[in-house]
Design an enzyme around this catalytic site. Structure first.
Site, PDB file in Angstrom:
ATOM      1  N   GLY A 100       0.816  -1.225   0.000  1.00  0.00           N
ATOM      2  CA  GLY A 100       0.000   0.000   0.000  1.00  0.00           C
ATOM      3  C   GLY A 100       0.847   1.271   0.000  1.00  0.00           C
ATOM      4  N   ALA A 101       0.133   2.426  -0.005  1.00  0.00           N
ATOM      5  CA  ALA A 101       0.824   3.724  -0.030  1.00  0.00           C
ATOM      6  C   ALA A 101       1.720   3.876   1.204  1.00  0.00           C
ATOM      7  CB  ALA A 101      -0.200   4.858  -0.085  1.00  0.00           C
ATOM      8  N   ARG A 132      -5.912   1.679  19.055  1.00  0.00           N
ATOM      9  CA  ARG A 132      -5.379   2.939  19.592  1.00  0.00           C
ATOM     10  C   ARG A 132      -5.955   3.356  20.938  1.00  0.00           C
ATOM     11  NH1 ARG A 132      -5.873   6.243  14.085  1.00  0.00           N
ATOM     12  NH2 ARG A 132      -4.029   5.382  13.070  1.00  0.00           N
ATOM     13  N   CYS A 158      -2.613  10.319  11.318  1.00  0.00           N
ATOM     14  CA  CYS A 158      -1.669  11.290  10.735  1.00  0.00           C
ATOM     15  C   CYS A 158      -1.969  12.734  11.145  1.00  0.00           C
ATOM     16  CB  CYS A 158      -1.651  11.174   9.212  1.00  0.00           C
ATOM     17  SG  CYS A 158      -3.271  10.967   8.473  1.00  0.00           S
ATOM     18  N   GLY A 202      -4.240  10.271   2.242  1.00  0.00           N
ATOM     19  CA  GLY A 202      -4.697   9.764   3.539  1.00  0.00           C
ATOM     20  C   GLY A 202      -5.783   8.715   3.385  1.00  0.00           C
ATOM     21  N   ARG A 256     -11.151  17.452   3.422  1.00  0.00           N
ATOM     22  CA  ARG A 256     -10.263  16.875   2.396  1.00  0.00           C
ATOM     23  C   ARG A 256     -10.098  17.882   1.256  1.00  0.00           C
ATOM     24  NH1 ARG A 256      -7.612  12.446   3.535  1.00  0.00           N
ATOM     25  NH2 ARG A 256      -9.424  11.082   3.740  1.00  0.00           N
ATOM     26  N   HIS A 284      -0.659  16.890   4.797  1.00  0.00           N
ATOM     27  CA  HIS A 284      -1.818  17.573   5.381  1.00  0.00           C
ATOM     28  C   HIS A 284      -1.399  18.955   5.894  1.00  0.00           C
ATOM     29  CE1 HIS A 284      -3.815  13.816   5.141  1.00  0.00           C
ATOM     30  NE2 HIS A 284      -3.710  13.401   6.390  1.00  0.00           N
TER      31      HIS A 284
END
Ligand code: 11C
Length: 361
Positions: free
Chosen positions: A12-13, A99, A128, A159, A246, A253
């Site tokens: 993935g990215a 988290r 992020c 993102g 966005r 960002h």
């Protein structure tokens, strides 16, 4: 000691950046396993110039692994990380899966590295947009106290993942060609309607919470910030609220952050100096020469950039700042690898006797 490392979600990215950040890290890597879904298995990627074949992730993939870096989505982490911990691997998870679990440290090394000493096998990497704000706010909080934070974000499309980024590029081309767009992903795969992001702003990141007011991204910014910064039992609560938007850019960002400090003797120069001295933060603030952070300049960098630091003339003790960081590096891959570097340096790559094995165990 050398480490057998596995990257979960390697294609993935964020996954590809986990590979490159690990290559550039101080971690002595004995072996590397690149794990992904069955769909990506068989692809070839490189680690330090050597070809590595991507394997399908299975519980047995984690046999003999010391350290897992995970970024394959929350459900994948929930399924596999307890399996990895059972087999003795310490996991640094870039997803939101664990988290907010009290047993799981949520770590930005510059801010709360000491929380790593309490890990029970899984350590979470924050969202992020939370990381880049908190890396700037925490040193201000430690020095001057904080009463209130109001953040508005300008978040890059990466993102939302590689497929969302592809959608932005395709839509941009379609608009320039005078063609009709056909949005299928943004604002989020998890919701029913999709809107054009190219040349547009979408005030929805992730799904809406049950209250019908806030998005889950906004919820994360509020609650993760408190978990990371208010680690001290005596810490006073900080009022935090967020609006997440966005914007049609690819990477990095931006955030405008309004904050009110507790110390009424603080000055703008002291706030700026605190940011200039903060670990992992670069102050770019010279309005006379039009110097301020920009996403295209932050792309590919590990640091968080801050500028436009200024007092709010209407509210004593209140300030504004503009914060920019590469969401795929400090916001994800670099923070994850940086946590792993600190685990290695502090001799914490070992699962304790009371491991955290997720929700079902
Ligand atoms: C976005 N911040 O820009 C999200 C991506 O909780 O790790 C990261 C989601 C997360 O869409």
């Amino acid at each position: 000691r050398e480490f057998n490392v596995a990257i979960l979600g390697a294609t993935g990215a964020v996954g590809t950046r986990l590979i490159s950040q690990l290559e550039q890290s101080t971690i002595p890597v004995k072996s590397i396993k690149l794990l992904a879904s069955a769909h990506s298995a068989g692809k070839t990627l490189q680690f330090k110039g050597q070809d590595v074949t991507v394997e399908e992730a299975k519980p047995a993939s984690f046999e003999g692994v010391d350290l897992v870096l995970a970024s394959a989505g929350g459900s994948v982490s929930k399924k596999f990380l307890p399996e990895a911990v059972k087999r003795g691997a310490v996991c640094v998870d870039n997803t939101s899966a664990f988290r907010m679990e009290p047993e799981v440290p949520l770590v930005i090394p510059e801010v709360n590295e000491k929380a790593l000493y309490n890990h029970r096998g899984i350590i979470s990497n924050p969202n992020c947009s939370t990381i880049q704000m908190v890396v700037c706010l925490d040193p201000i909080y430690r020095k001057f106290g904080l009463k209130q934070v109001i953040v508005s974000t300008y978040q890059a499309v990466s993102g939302a993942g590689q497929s969302a980024l592809n959608e932005l590029m395709e839509e941009s081309q379609q608009v320039l060609n005078g063609e009709k767009t056909d949005p299928k992903i943004l604002p989020t795969k998890g919701d029913k309607k999709h809107y054009q992001q190219a040349f547009n702003l979408l005030p929805q990141i992730d799904v809406f919470e049950q209250d019908g007011y806030y998005t889950h991204e906004e919820w994360k910014m509020i609650h993760e910030t408190k978990k990371i910064m208010l680690d001290d039992m005596d810490a006073k609560d900080i009022k935090v609220t967020a609006t997440c938007v966005r914007v049609p850019i690819r990477i990095a960002h931006g955030e405008t952050v309004y904050f009110e400090v507790a110390d009424d003797k603080a000055t703008t120069d002291q706030i700026k100096q605190t940011l200039a001295d903060a670990q992992g933060v670069v102050l770019q603030d010279d309005t006379a020469h039009q110097v301020y952070p920009q996403p295209i300049e932050a792309e590919g960098k590990r640091e968080t950039f801050v500028g436009r630091v200024r007092p709010d003339y209407e509210n004593d003790g209140s300030y504004h700042m503009w914060v920019v960081s590469d969401n795929l590096l400090k916001g994800a891959a670099w923070n994850t690898v940086e946590i792993a570097e600190r685990l290695v340096a502090d001799d914490l790559v070992r699962v304790p006797d009371n491991p955290y094995l997720g929700f079902e165990n």
